[in-house]
Design an enzyme around this catalytic site. Structure first.
Site: not given
Length: 446
Positions: A219, A261, A271
């Site tokens: 993450n 991107l 999260c």
């Protein structure tokens, strides 16, 4: 296998249904009576494509049931078949701190201890600070020395959670140091995940700390990649360049790749934001805080995108929000979800509302959640009513139905045909041809 899933929120409900679909006998356990009642009626308590159908199919087999009674995790008397207990509760950010709140994980394991039997396996799936598994393993060992704790991080994407559970890109086992316990736990999880493993899904085995770090490291990397392209968007705006063309060009480098991107409003949800903050907090506790100082800038870049969106909207309206109507397309933090936790869209809408505009928000799935948490905003189900008389339209969540809107017909409904694309999801030429002034984060004005 006999399986219990403790915690039937987003992670647990999906995991329980998928495990039953694999052919296991599954009991889902949660303290929320309403949630359990919904799940027992095969009703998904949140929006997730494919989950309602999966719940219905699993319930019809008789292999899946839900309860609020943790005692039902216990093996029936005289039954020698071990149970695999999955802990799937949340680890939210502590109020006023960066650190993760592990109290729900602690409570789940503490509540489970009296019901463990020799040969059972406890499996942690929650995202926790590194070191949590070692602490919990000691608690389990003190009660049942023959019960291993395996850390098995999840890698679900909201909107794709069913597929990510049944056809993951990898499976990770964090095994205990004791060889016998590790072998028993691995064998049990191999049986649980027999279908994806037989399909060739890669299996990575490691120790507890490494398994705990896999999810937070992943993450942190994804958040960094998103904030990197958004930092480039800031440079592009200053230089008159186009960040979408820039992202396309660098994404062809296979060392970089095109995923994550997409420059725009930045990340939100339950999260990435809280996980990178908890990662920084835990690194500080371990004396490695300097290793993750870059994540503070990642977080700052992400939050700047929201402020920039507000500024850009104000500029489009001539410098003031007073007496203006702003139509917001999107409330969820991402498409194919009704999750509004740390939603950039709602954060922007609320900031604009505070500065004097009339703000109307629409979303295909998240309006009920948004109304409950943001009662000061106005919400509308229909797109045409939302944009009627608007001075500017903001695309803040890139739902498919918003990307396919007809700009010409929409222009007839608004007061001023200004659109600001917060997700770089619309075609500028099409909207400009439809009579709109089009602006987007990180792209030239015209």
């Amino acid at each position: 296998m006999r399986i219990t899933v403790i915690g039937c929120g987003y992670l647990g409900a999906v995991h329980a249904a998928c495990m039953a679909d694999f052919g296991h006998q599954v009991v889902g356990i949660d303290v929320d009576e309403r949630k359990v009642a919904d799940l027992a009626a095969a009703k998904a308590p949140f929006f997730e494509p494919g989950l309602p159908e999966l719940l219905t199919r699993a319930m019809e087999t008789g292999r899946l049931r839900f309860t609020t009674d943790l005692a039902e995790a216990a093996r029936p008397a005289g039954d020698e078949q071990p149970t695999v207990h999955f802990v799937c509760v949340g680890t939210p950010q502590r109020k006023g701190e960066y650190a993760a709140d592990t109290s729900y994980v602690d409570a789940a394991v503490t509540g489970l201890l009296p019901h463990l039997r020799p040969g059972d396996v406890v499996v942690g799936k929650s995202t926790v600070p590194v070191g949590t598994a070692a602490r919990l393993a000691e608690q389990i060992k003190a009660v049942q020395p023959d019960v291993p704790l395996i850390w098995n991080p999840e890698f679900l994407r909201e909107g794709h959670a069913v597929d990510d559970t049944q056809r993951p890109d990898r499976i990770v086992y964090g095994l205990p140091p004791e060889e016998e316990l590790a072998a028993h736990g691995k064998a049990a999880l191999d049986a649980v995940y027999a279908i994806p493993l037989d399909d060739g899904v890669p299996l990575i085995t490691c120790d507890h700390p490494t398994a705990e770090l896999v999810k937070t490291a992943a993450n942190a990397f994804l958040a960094t990649k998103i904030s990197f392209i958004n930092a480039m968007a800031e440079v592009c705006e200053a230089a008159g360049a186009d960040v979408t063309a820039l992202a396309n060009a660098i994404g062809h480098d296979d060392r970089i790749g095109p995923k994550f991107l997409g420059a725009g409003l930045g990340f939100g949800g339950g999260c990435l934001p809280k996980d990178i903050r908890a990662f920084m907090a835990r690194a500080g506790e371990l004396g490695a805080d300097q290793a993750l100082t870059f994540l503070r800038e990642v977080d700052d870049i992400n939050m700047r995108r929201r402020s920039r969106m507000v500024d850009m909207t104000r500029e489009a309206l001539g410098g003031s929000f007073l007496g203006k109507k702003v139509a917001v397309l999107g409330a969820a933090f991402k498409p194919e979800s009704d999750d509004i936790r740390d939603s950039p869209a709602l954060n922007v809408a609320a900031q604009i509302k505070l500065q004097g505009a009339e703000v109307v928000v629409t979303d295909p799935a998240a309006l009920e959640n948004a109304r409950r948490v943001w009662p000061e905003l106005s919400f509308e189900d229909k797109i045409d009513v939302t944009v009627s008389g608007a001075d500017v339209v903001l695309l803040l969540t890139e739902w498919k139905q918003y990307k396919s809107l007809d700009p010409t017909s929409l222009a007839a409904l608004v007061r001023q045909p200004h659109v600001i694309d917060g997700r770089n999801a619309l075609d500028p030429a099409t909207w400009r041809a439809g009579g709109w002034t089009y602006r987007a984060l990180g792209r030239p004005r015209a």
